[in-house]
Structure formats: C-alpha cells, structure tokens
Design an enzyme around this catalytic site. Sequence first.
Site, mmCIF file in Angstrom:
data_model
loop_
_atom_site.group_PDB
_atom_site.id
_atom_site.type_symbol
_atom_site.label_atom_id
_atom_site.label_comp_id
_atom_site.label_asym_id
_atom_site.label_seq_id
_atom_site.Cartn_x
_atom_site.Cartn_y
_atom_site.Cartn_z
ATOM 1 N N ASP A 1 -4.284 -2.867 7.737
ATOM 2 C CA ASP A 1 -4.297 -1.894 6.636
ATOM 3 C C ASP A 1 -5.750 -1.467 6.394
ATOM 4 O O ASP A 1 -6.679 -2.047 6.959
ATOM 5 C CB ASP A 1 -3.708 -2.533 5.360
ATOM 6 C CG ASP A 1 -3.672 -1.551 4.198
ATOM 7 O OD1 ASP A 1 -3.280 -0.388 4.417
ATOM 8 O OD2 ASP A 1 -4.056 -1.916 3.058
ATOM 9 N N SER A 2 -5.922 -0.481 5.501
ATOM 10 C CA SER A 2 -7.288 -0.062 5.151
ATOM 11 C C SER A 2 -7.980 -1.126 4.291
ATOM 12 O O SER A 2 -9.202 -1.153 4.214
ATOM 13 C CB SER A 2 -7.228 1.245 4.366
ATOM 14 O OG SER A 2 -6.495 1.049 3.167
ATOM 15 N N CYS B 1 0.640 -0.195 6.588
ATOM 16 C CA CYS B 1 -0.108 0.943 6.069
ATOM 17 C C CYS B 1 0.699 2.203 6.380
ATOM 18 O O CYS B 1 0.988 2.481 7.556
ATOM 19 C CB CYS B 1 -1.462 0.972 6.767
ATOM 20 S SG CYS B 1 -2.425 2.443 6.464
ATOM 21 N N THR C 1 -0.254 5.303 5.908
ATOM 22 C CA THR C 1 -1.104 6.354 6.475
ATOM 23 C C THR C 1 -1.169 6.206 7.997
ATOM 24 O O THR C 1 -0.980 7.175 8.726
ATOM 25 C CB THR C 1 -2.532 6.257 5.880
ATOM 26 O OG1 THR C 1 -2.435 5.836 4.528
ATOM 27 C CG2 THR C 1 -3.244 7.564 5.960
ATOM 28 N N GLU D 1 -7.773 -2.245 -5.108
ATOM 29 C CA GLU D 1 -8.886 -2.831 -4.348
ATOM 30 C C GLU D 1 -9.807 -3.685 -5.223
ATOM 31 O O GLU D 1 -10.526 -4.537 -4.718
ATOM 32 C CB GLU D 1 -9.699 -1.743 -3.626
ATOM 33 C CG GLU D 1 -9.038 -1.212 -2.358
ATOM 34 C CD GLU D 1 -8.907 -2.242 -1.238
ATOM 35 O OE1 GLU D 1 -9.814 -3.055 -1.048
ATOM 36 O OE2 GLU D 1 -7.859 -2.233 -0.550
ATOM 37 N N CYS E 1 2.779 3.678 -0.080
ATOM 38 C CA CYS E 1 1.455 3.132 0.227
ATOM 39 C C CYS E 1 1.569 1.648 -0.075
ATOM 40 O O CYS E 1 2.083 1.260 -1.136
ATOM 41 C CB CYS E 1 0.386 3.774 -0.647
ATOM 42 S SG CYS E 1 -1.210 2.940 -0.528
ATOM 43 N N THR E 2 1.101 0.820 0.846
ATOM 44 C CA THR E 2 1.326 -0.621 0.693
ATOM 45 C C THR E 2 0.487 -1.241 -0.438
ATOM 46 O O THR E 2 0.710 -2.387 -0.802
ATOM 47 C CB THR E 2 1.032 -1.340 2.025
ATOM 48 O OG1 THR E 2 -0.275 -0.952 2.479
ATOM 49 C CG2 THR E 2 2.064 -0.967 3.076
ATOM 50 N N HIS E 3 -0.457 -0.482 -0.968
ATOM 51 C CA HIS E 3 -1.186 -0.981 -2.144
ATOM 52 C C HIS E 3 -0.300 -0.942 -3.398
ATOM 53 O O HIS E 3 -0.484 -1.735 -4.320
ATOM 54 C CB HIS E 3 -2.425 -0.116 -2.426
ATOM 55 C CG HIS E 3 -3.600 -0.375 -1.526
ATOM 56 N ND1 HIS E 3 -3.641 0.042 -0.212
ATOM 57 C CD2 HIS E 3 -4.787 -1.008 -1.762
ATOM 58 C CE1 HIS E 3 -4.813 -0.316 0.322
ATOM 59 N NE2 HIS E 3 -5.518 -0.950 -0.601
#
Length: 265
Positions: A9-10, A72, A74, A152, A184-186
């Site tokens: 992921d990012s 992710c 994206t 984050e 979005c996995t966040h």
Amino acid sequence: MNAPIGVLDSGVGGLSVLKEIKNILPNEHIIYFGDTANVPYGSKSPSQIRLFVFEILKYLKSQNVKAVVFACNTSSAVVLDKAQPCFDFPIIGVIKPGIKEALKVMKTEKAGLFANNVTVESGVHDKIMSEMSGGKHGVIGKACPDFVSLVEIGLTKGAEVERCVNKYFSAFDNVDLDTLILGCTHYPFLEEEIKKVCKDKITIINPAKETAKELAKILKENKLENKSENKESDIYCVSAEPEKFRNTASILLGRDIGEVKLVIF
Ligand code: DGL
C-alpha cells in the site's frame, strides 16, 4: 509452500487488509510494504504510481514472495492489469472483491464510492460493477483527499474526522443509495465515524474480508498454501520514516508491530 506473501500500500491503509488476511490465514508469513515516501498516491499521476509499485514488486520478488496483494485500491485500479503479465506470482487486488460484496446487498441502482482522486477518476469501480451486474449497477464516486492524511497520523475519531465525513457524505445528499463502498484501504479505520453519518440506512462495504478470502482461494488453487505452522514473524518495510509508521500502525492495530525496515530503491 513456506514462502512469504507480499502486501503493499502507499502507507498504513493496507493494514486493514493485512488484519483480515491474518484472521483467515494465520499460517502465512507476510512482508508488508508501505510506500511512505510517496504517500498519498491520491495526489500522484497513474504513471508515477505505476513506477512506484513496480519498484515495490521488484523488491518483493527479490524476497521470493509466492503471491502479492495490492492492499490498495489505487494500485488495483491503475497498475494491476499492467503488472500481472510481468510477474510470475499471482497478484490480488481489492476492487473486485469489494464489488462482489456490494452486489450481494445493494438494491439501489448505484452504490456510493469513497476513494481518492486517482481511483475515482479511473472509473474502474463503475466499469467492473457494470460488468459484474450485466449493466444493472454502477457507482457514484466521491474523492475524499483528507481521509488518508488523518489515518496516516492515527487520527480515526473525533470532531475533525466527523466534520470531514459529513463534508464528503453531503455529495450523496440527493442520491438514492443503500450501499457505500470504502474504496481506499485507509478508510476502514474511519468506519466508526462513517457509520455515525450513514446511520442504519446504508450498508458499508469494507473489501478487506472478501480480499482475504480471494487470496485464500488463489493460494489453494495454485497449491501455494503454507500447511506447516508459521513460526516466522511478519516483516514490515517502508520507503521513509519507519518510526512514524511503527507508531501509527501500533495505534491502528492495537499492538506493537516491532521493528520496521527502511527500504530505499
Ligand atoms: N490506501 C490506498 C488505496 O486504497 C492509497 C491511498 C492514498 O495513498 O491516496 O487507494
């Protein structure tokens, strides 16, 4: 097969998927990669994201992974199709599993989609949902650029999060919706606050569980499951700020993940 599974992921978002993978595949050994030097992917171009993700894939390949999960949306939207032919291990994305889950419950023509700008603009959720439902269903996307920065830093509750959720959810004020996909996995880390705003009338879809099930199926089909008990601990890698990642991950998962390795390409 006792090789590791790569999960990328990012940043910390993919931990929402890792959690579900650990629940149903406790024997598997994971190498998690958070591309913290480049987070958020939502503000990058698809071609930049492809470069980042290919570097991570090359690194994971050097670690002898037997499969990779794009935890992710994206990357699943703009990299997966191009990456799979270049690597000899299966790559599993989060978009199809999420849509499969949404189609089980939705009655309205459209589902809402919260995601970042790149994912919304790619139109991939709408395309796949239309294909999987024979043209009956689609999504209406709303980009939520502030959510990733909140998660984050481990901020998942409280007035600021609530204000943000209300702001983004108002995009659906005049739309008939019974389902909202967290694209979005966040975002599953904000689910409690999102639930408050949606009340009971909307089913929230977190694709993580279905993604973990898809991974289990693919491991089985390819005879890649680890049948022996896994004694190795998972490895966490990032491309910047390992201590920050360790702190946020520990808040989000409710446990210390231990040392985080810095990998610079
Ligand atoms: N968590 C990722 C996703 O599911 C990336 C979010 C971002 O970095 O913008 O899309």
